[in-house]
Design an enzyme around this catalytic site. Structure first.
Site, short mmCIF file in Angstrom:
data_model
loop_
_atom_site.label_atom_id
_atom_site.label_comp_id
_atom_site.label_asym_id
_atom_site.label_seq_id
_atom_site.Cartn_x
_atom_site.Cartn_y
_atom_site.Cartn_z
N SER A 1 0.87 -1.16 0.00
CA SER A 1 0.00 0.00 0.00
C SER A 1 0.91 1.22 0.00
CB SER A 1 -0.90 0.00 1.24
OG SER A 1 -1.74 1.15 1.26
N SER A 2 0.81 2.02 -1.04
CA SER A 2 1.75 3.14 -1.23
C SER A 2 1.60 4.19 -0.14
CB SER A 2 1.53 3.79 -2.60
OG SER A 2 1.67 2.85 -3.63
N GLN A 3 2.60 5.06 -0.03
CA GLN A 3 2.55 6.16 0.92
C GLN A 3 1.35 7.05 0.60
OE1 GLN A 3 5.99 8.70 0.86
NE2 GLN A 3 5.45 9.73 2.76
#
Length: 329
Positions: free
Chosen positions: A102-104
């Protein structure tokens, strides 16, 4: 006599829900302070509404696996608080290699804002991941306008499950993202959440004229405006971006770069390494360093990419200027 553990469970869930709401509000404030919503403040409401923790039922922080179903209430609280930190979360490892995350959130917000969407736009997301980004898109544009694709059936199945739990049902496709999703075309926007080594021609062919493609390339984010199925062009955004590579094609193995003779400040500069990644052997490090120095250590936003019918190239300042390098694809 009641079951005390069972009696306490609803109370524990209520506490966890309260912690999640407060943590989500804090994350939104942090994203806003970063300036990520600047290009389109309309995304704030999506981040306020979509619960990230539902998309990361477990994740890894170093050697620790945080799990939302842990029997320990303190561990569950650490899990939910960690889900709303402004950091990328590793969610799937295979043989010790990261294959999904899950990306920043602040980077996600920046990318979504730079899509410059309008009501009714159709969007293709390359790289379903946890499903969180597709949920944000669904909240803003309606799930019927959102398609997300991933090569790995385990990833698409879990993304579909997370999305349904959160109340969103965009189209989730298992397939090679490099080929797009022709049966759902045309698209007004394509956003990739995985690094590409080239912009696939299939994406251009599946876009409406004037569509925008946003994709991680060479540690940056390229924003291309599509003229037609044979031409797209645009600049990089200013920010760095590091994502899991697009799977489905066979990218070349990265070759070690000898930086002997390049001054330390260049070796340690993210912008110089971006230039090396973008030119990928077209320039040797000494040539790249000479250009970098001569042009005043240019930021990412001075570079761009053109994808034409028969070839693609990267450039500094102008597509037809003196500094241009061929790209695959």
């Amino acid at each position: 006599m009641g079951n005390h553990a069972a009696d306490r469970e609803p109370e524990g869930l209520a506490v966890l829900a309260s912690v999640a709401r407060a943590a989500r509000a804090g994350l939104v404030r942090e994203i806003e302070a970063s300036g990520a919503f600047a290009a389109d403040p309309g995304w704030r409401a999506a981040f306020e509404a979509v619960p990230r923790h539902l998309f990361v039922p477990y994740y890894y922080t170093g050697t620790e696996r945080r799990w939302g179903e842990s029997p320990d209430p303190r561990t569950r609280e650490r899990w939910v608080r960690g889900a709303y930190e402004d950091v990328p979360l590793a969610t799937r490892l295979r043989d010790g290699v990261l294959v999904s995350s899950s990306s920043q959130p602040s980077l996600m917000a920046l990318m979504l804002a730079e899509l410059r969407v309008a009501d009714g736009d159709t969007v293709l997301e390359i790289g379903a991941g946890t499903g969180y980004n597709a949920a944000l898109l669904s909240y803003r544009l309606g799930a019927e306008n959102v398609t997300t694709v991933d090569l790995d059936p385990e990833i698409t199945e879990s993304a579909r499950r997370h999305l349904a739990t959160a109340g969103y049902r965009p189209t989730v496709v298992t397939g090679d993202g490099a080929r797009g999703v022709p049966e759902r075309a045309p698209f007004d926007r394509i956003i990739a959440t995985c690094t590409v080594t080239a912009v696939p021609r299939a994406w251009l062919a599946q876009c409406t004229p004037g569509a925008l493609i946003l994709a991680p390339l060479a540690t940056g984010l390229i924003a291309l405006t599509v003229r037609d199925s044979g031409h797209a062009e645009g600049h990089f955004l200013h920010t760095a971006a590091y994502f899991v590579p697009l799977r489905g094609s066979d990218p070349p193995e990265p070759q070690p770069v000898a930086l002997a003779g390049v001054p330390r400040r260049a070796r340690e500069s993210e912008l110089f390494r971006f230039l090396l990644a973008l030119t990928r052997g077209t320039l040797d490090p000494q040539e790249a360093y000479a250009l970098w120095e001569r042009e005043g250590m240019p930021g990412r936003e001075r570079y761009g990419v053109t994808v034409a019918a028969e070839h693609a190239w990267a450039w500094l300042d102008e597509p037809e200027g003196p500094y241009a390098w061929p790209l695959p694809g």
